[in-house]
Design an enzyme around this catalytic site. Sequence first.
Site, PDB file in Angstrom:
ATOM      1  N   HIS A  28       0.854  -1.186   0.000  1.00  0.00           N
ATOM      2  CA  HIS A  28       0.000   0.000   0.000  1.00  0.00           C
ATOM      3  C   HIS A  28       0.881   1.223   0.000  1.00  0.00           C
ATOM      4  O   HIS A  28       1.760   1.358   0.838  1.00  0.00           O
ATOM      5  CB  HIS A  28      -0.895   0.019   1.238  1.00  0.00           C
ATOM      6  CG  HIS A  28      -1.973  -1.016   1.184  1.00  0.00           C
ATOM      7  ND1 HIS A  28      -3.025  -0.944   0.303  1.00  0.00           N
ATOM      8  CD2 HIS A  28      -2.152  -2.152   1.892  1.00  0.00           C
ATOM      9  CE1 HIS A  28      -3.812  -1.989   0.468  1.00  0.00           C
ATOM     10  NE2 HIS A  28      -3.306  -2.747   1.426  1.00  0.00           N
ATOM     11  N   CYS A  61      -0.436   1.992  -4.970  1.00  0.00           N
ATOM     12  CA  CYS A  61      -1.163   3.186  -5.405  1.00  0.00           C
ATOM     13  C   CYS A  61      -0.164   4.340  -5.472  1.00  0.00           C
ATOM     14  O   CYS A  61       0.722   4.438  -4.625  1.00  0.00           O
ATOM     15  CB  CYS A  61      -2.244   3.546  -4.385  1.00  0.00           C
ATOM     16  SG  CYS A  61      -3.442   2.223  -4.155  1.00  0.00           S
TER      17      CYS A  61
END
Lengths: 492, 404
Positions: free
Chosen positions: B162, B204
Site C-alpha cells: 500500500h 497506489c
Amino acid sequence: MLSAQIESNPLLFPCHFQAIFVGFDSKPSMTPDALGSSILSQMTKLTSKPPQCGTCSTNYSIAVTVDSSLGCIQTRNLEDTSSWRCGSMGTTDFSDDEGVDKALADSLGGKVYSVVVVHGDREEVRAVVGKYRHAWVVGRVSEAEAVARAAEIFVKVFVNGGKEEGLIHGEFMPVGADGKIVLSFNLLNSDPQDWVYDWDFQSIDETLLSPVIEALESVANISVESQVLYHTPKSSFSHWDDEQESYIFSTKDLPFFVNSNEWHLDTSIAAGGRSKILQIVVYIPSARECPLLLQLPNGEISKTNGFISPMWGGVIVWNPKDCLKDSESQHPLRRTISQQDLQKVFEVVMGQFRQLFGLKSNNVYVGASGTSSLLASERGFTEWELDVLSRQHTCFNLHSCATTLGSLSRLVQSLPRMIIMDEIGKQVMYSLEAATLARSNASLGLYDSSAVSSRQARYLAEDAFFHPSIMSVSYYSFEHCFAVYSFRCMSS
Amino acid sequence: MRFKMYGSFRCRMVLLLLFLLLDCNFSNCLADTSSEATTHTNNWAVLVCTSRFWFNYRHMANTLSLYRTVKRLGIPDERIILMLADDMACNARNKYPAQVFNNENHKLNLYGDNVEVDYRGYEVTVENFFRVLTGRHENAVPRSKRLLSDEGSHILLYMTGHGGDEFLKFQDSEELQSHDLADAVKQMKEKRRFKELLIMVDTCQAATLFSQLQSPGVLAIGSSMKGENSYSHHLDSDVGVSVVDRFTFYTLGFFERLNMYNNDSLISLFSSYNPSMLMSTAYYRTDLYQRHLEEVPVTNFFGSVMEMIHTDSAYSLLSRKESFRVEIKMSADKSVPDKKRLMDNPSDLDQISELNIEDQHGALKRIWSTIQKEMEKVEDVDAFVSYGLVLIVPLLAVSMWLTW
C-alpha cells in the site's frame, strides 16, 4: 602529519632494472651508457602516457653490464653495483630453461628486474621469462633488436604484467572488502544414477594449493573449502556431433551453463559477510551427455574444457574415462578420480585462478618484437607476477579506501544531527594510518608490505562506512521531526 | 541531549579535519583511476512485500510470482533477497494450506518447494530494508541476508504493498519515504554497490516513490501515477480475496512466454502495459539511465546471464619429478605399518631420490630427502616403534602426576 605527504602523482612504484649483454664481442661500440640510454628511450616510448596507477614510475633507473671476453664493463652512475659475475654464462646450456632460471636466480637475485641478452650462434632467437625477476634472450640477435627486446620485456612484461594497458580492471580483483577470499571447490555429479565420483581433495590441498595460497598472502587471505554435490544437472543443452563422437556445447551456451536452481554452491559457513567467495566447479556429466566437450567459435575443441566468470569463479567439465557405464548393476558406480586426472584438472584450475586475477592462463607472451615464453612456477604465480598483483592491488585498495572515506565524509556533512560514535572516528584514523604506511612502503619499493597495509586500510574504511550505528539516524528526516514535534506541541 | 551533541560535535570536527587532509592527499589518486568502465558481472533481486494480514494476500502473491519468475530465468537464491510477512500460506483463513495462488485457476502453486524467504514476519521493517540496501549490518548477520552486490551488479528492486504520495506503508506501522529511498540509492551509488538498478513498484501512486531519485544508472517504473490507484486484477471466490494486482499480472503474462535464452528488450516490456487494462498509467522514468531501452534485454535485470571467458590453457605447475614427490609424500602420510612397506623397496627409492636430489631446488625437498635418508638408516622398524611407545609411557605418567 598527512599534509606533509601530499604528492601530486598517482601511485607509482620505484622499479630498478638491469640489462646484461653477454657475448657481443665483435661490437666495441657497445658501451653500457649508450645501451642504457637507448633502452631508456625505447622504454619511454612503450609506456603509456599518463602512467597508470600501480605501474613503475617513469624515471627508470637502468644499470647495464656488458660482459665480453675482454671483461665486464658497467654503467658508472650507480649507487649499488650489479651482482653479476663476469664470464659466468660461458658454460650454460640454454636448452634447459629451468636450469638457466635457477642459475640466473643464484647469480642475480634481489628486487631488480633483469634481462640477460646472450649473443649465441643459433639463428633462431629465443626469449624466456623466468620464475623470479629475470628474463633471457638467446640467439643471433643484433644490438638494435636486443635493445628493443629488452625494453619490451621490461615494460610490457615486468611492469605491465603481460597485459596491454597494464591496468587490471575491477572485475579481476576478486578480493573481498575484508581482504579475504574463500575458495569453494565443488565436485558436481550431475546424475548419480550413472556414476558417483569422489576426490581426494585433502592431498591436493596440501600439495598443490598451499604453495599458491602462501604465494598470494600479501594480496589476499585465502581459505579453502570443498564439497561434493549430487543431482546437479546443467541448464544449457548440448548436441551430438558425429565427427567428434561426443556431445558438444558451444561458447554461446556458456552463460546458461550454471544451473543456479539446482547447484547449491554458496553454502559456505566460514565466509564472513564481506569476504569474496570464488566457486570452482568440476562438473561430471551424466551418461546421456558423455563425453561433453566445449567447442570454440573457430570450430576447435577446447583443450581445457573450462571457462570462468569474473568475480564468480570457474567451471571445468571432466568426462569420466571412456564414459563406461556398468549397465547391469543396480547400484551406481562409485569411483574416485585418479591422482593423475585430478592433477590435470588442477592445472586447469590454476589457469582459471590466474584468469580470475587478471593474468593469462597460458605461458606465452606475444609482443611487437617477438614471442617470449613464460616459465611456470609451482606456486602458481611467478615472482614478477606477484609484484604486478601487489602493485595493482595496492592501487585498487587505496583508491577504494579513498572513495569510501570520501563517501563517509560527505554523508557525515550532509546529516548534521547524526551522532558519530568514537569507534568510527578511530577506525577512520587507523585506516588513514594504514593508507599512509602503504604509500610510504610503495615509495620504498616494498610491494608486499604496501599491499598488506593497503588491504588493512580498505578493510578499516569499509568497517567505518558500514558501521551499523550510522543506520539508525540517517533516514530520520527533518520533515518527520518537524511533523512529530509540532504535532506534539499543538496537542499538548 | 546537550552532552550527546557536544560529543558528536567534537568527533565530527576531528573527522572533518581528517577528511579535509585526506581529500587533498587522495584526490590526485582518484583523478587517474576514476574513469573505468565496469562490466556487468552478476544480477541481484530484492523483492519486498510490505503488507501483512490476510486481506493483503495479493501483495504476497505478487512478490512470490516475481520471485518464481526471476528464479526461473536464472537468478539463484543466494542472489535474491526476499522480504515477506509470510503469513498467508499457513494462515488459519487459508482454505488451501501451504499453497499460495496468483490466479483463480489455481494452476500454479507459488509456495512450492524452493521458496527461501530471507526476511520474514516482523523482520520486514524500513530499517532492515535500508540495511539491506546500504549494507550496514551487524557483524553477525549471515550472508544470505546481505545484499552482496558490487560495482558490476544489476539489481532489480521490486516493491509492492500500500502506497501513497511519496511514501510506502510498511507492515501497517511504518512508512518508507521517497527521499529516504533516494538517499539510500545515493549511498549505494557512492559505495558502488550497483552498476544499474531497476526499481519496479506496484502500489497506489507508485510513481511518486521514485520521484526524488537522482543517482545515475537507475531506471524506475511504477504501476500508477500521482493521484491514481492501482487495482487488483481479480477476486478468487474460492480463496476469498483478490489474488493478484493488475500491474504484476500483466508483467507476469509478459514473462511467462520467455525463457533464459530470450533477449526481448525492456522497451517491449514497458510498452506492453495497456492503461485501459491496468486502469492506471504505468509510468517509467529513464532520465537517469544512460542506455537506450531498446538495447537492454529484460534478462539483464530479470535473469542472470553471466559473462563467461574461456580458459585457453592449463597452467602446468607440475613437472614429472614433482608428481613423484607428491606420490612419495602421500604414501608417507599413511600409518606406521606402511613405513615397513616403504623400506622394502629401498633400491627403487634410492634411484628416484638420487634423480630428485640432483634436479631439486627448494629447501622443502632437501629436508624431505634428509628425512628419507634418516629413515633408511633405521634398520628395524618395529624396534623404532616400540622405543617410541616406551618413551610415551613415562611422559604420560609425569603429566598425570602433575595434574593431580
